[in-house]
Design an enzyme around this catalytic site. Structure first.
Site, short mmCIF file in Angstrom:
data_model
loop_
_atom_site.label_atom_id
_atom_site.label_comp_id
_atom_site.label_asym_id
_atom_site.label_seq_id
_atom_site.Cartn_x
_atom_site.Cartn_y
_atom_site.Cartn_z
N ARG A 64 0.83 -1.21 0.00
CA ARG A 64 0.00 0.00 0.00
C ARG A 64 0.86 1.26 0.00
NH1 ARG A 64 -2.97 0.28 5.14
NH2 ARG A 64 -1.16 1.44 5.82
N GLU A 65 1.88 1.30 0.83
CA GLU A 65 2.66 2.52 1.01
C GLU A 65 3.76 2.71 -0.03
OE1 GLU A 65 1.47 4.72 2.94
OE2 GLU A 65 0.11 3.42 4.04
N MET A 66 4.30 1.64 -0.56
CA MET A 66 5.45 1.75 -1.45
C MET A 66 5.09 1.64 -2.92
SD MET A 66 7.85 2.46 0.61
CE MET A 66 9.26 2.31 -0.46
#
Length: 158
Positions: A64-66
């Site tokens: 999700r974040e990367m």
């Protein structure tokens, strides 16, 4: 979550530094997203993942974040009641094309008031963030000021 507790992060603060043209923004109605950026400090909540699901949970978070390259992972020291703990944080990637220098309050409020995309509006994102912080007994002065400004300008029904 296996555990959560209040924490202070020194050396970083939260701010609207990521321009959104997807998610809660679009090319026609871009928005802003929060990110950790260098300087100052901020209070938040440290979350400990359950050890039995650690690998799967970290993989979900990482994806999700990367995914878009707007963050850089960092190990950071958090001050929590009674002890210092290490945590994984995702910090704004200043090399990302979506990273912007700190917008003035009027500009940030306008992006937050008008930003909308497939996942909803930036106004709802701001409101939920402020409400969640308040529920934890946390108050971020800049976010509170932006919240007052955005919702003072909101049209009926927004």
């Amino acid at each position: 979550m296996a555990e959560h507790r209040p924490a202070r992060l020194h050396g970083y603060h939260r701010d609207f530094r990521l321009r959104m043209t997807h998610g809660r923004g679009s090319p026609e109605a871009p928005g802003l997203m929060l990110a950790l950026t260098g300087g100052g400090s901020c209070r938040g909540v440290a979350l400990r993942l359950p050890p039995q699901n650690l690998r799967a949970e970290l993989l979900l978070i990482w994806r999700r974040e990367m995914l878009t390259g707007v963050y850089v992972p960092r190990w950071v020291a958090l001050a929590t009641p009674g002890e210092r703990v290490w945590a994984l944080a995702f910090v704004a990637n200043k090399r990302s094309e979506r990273y912007i220098p700190r917008p003035d309050e009027a500009t940030a409020a306008e992006y937050l008031r008008t930003g909308r995309g497939a996942l909803g509006t930036c106004a709802v994102y701001l409101d939920k963030t402020v409400q969640d912080l308040r529920a934890w007994g946390l108050h971020d002065r800049r976010l509170e000021r932006l919240h007052r400004r955005v919702f003072a300008q909101a049209e009926p029904g927004e």
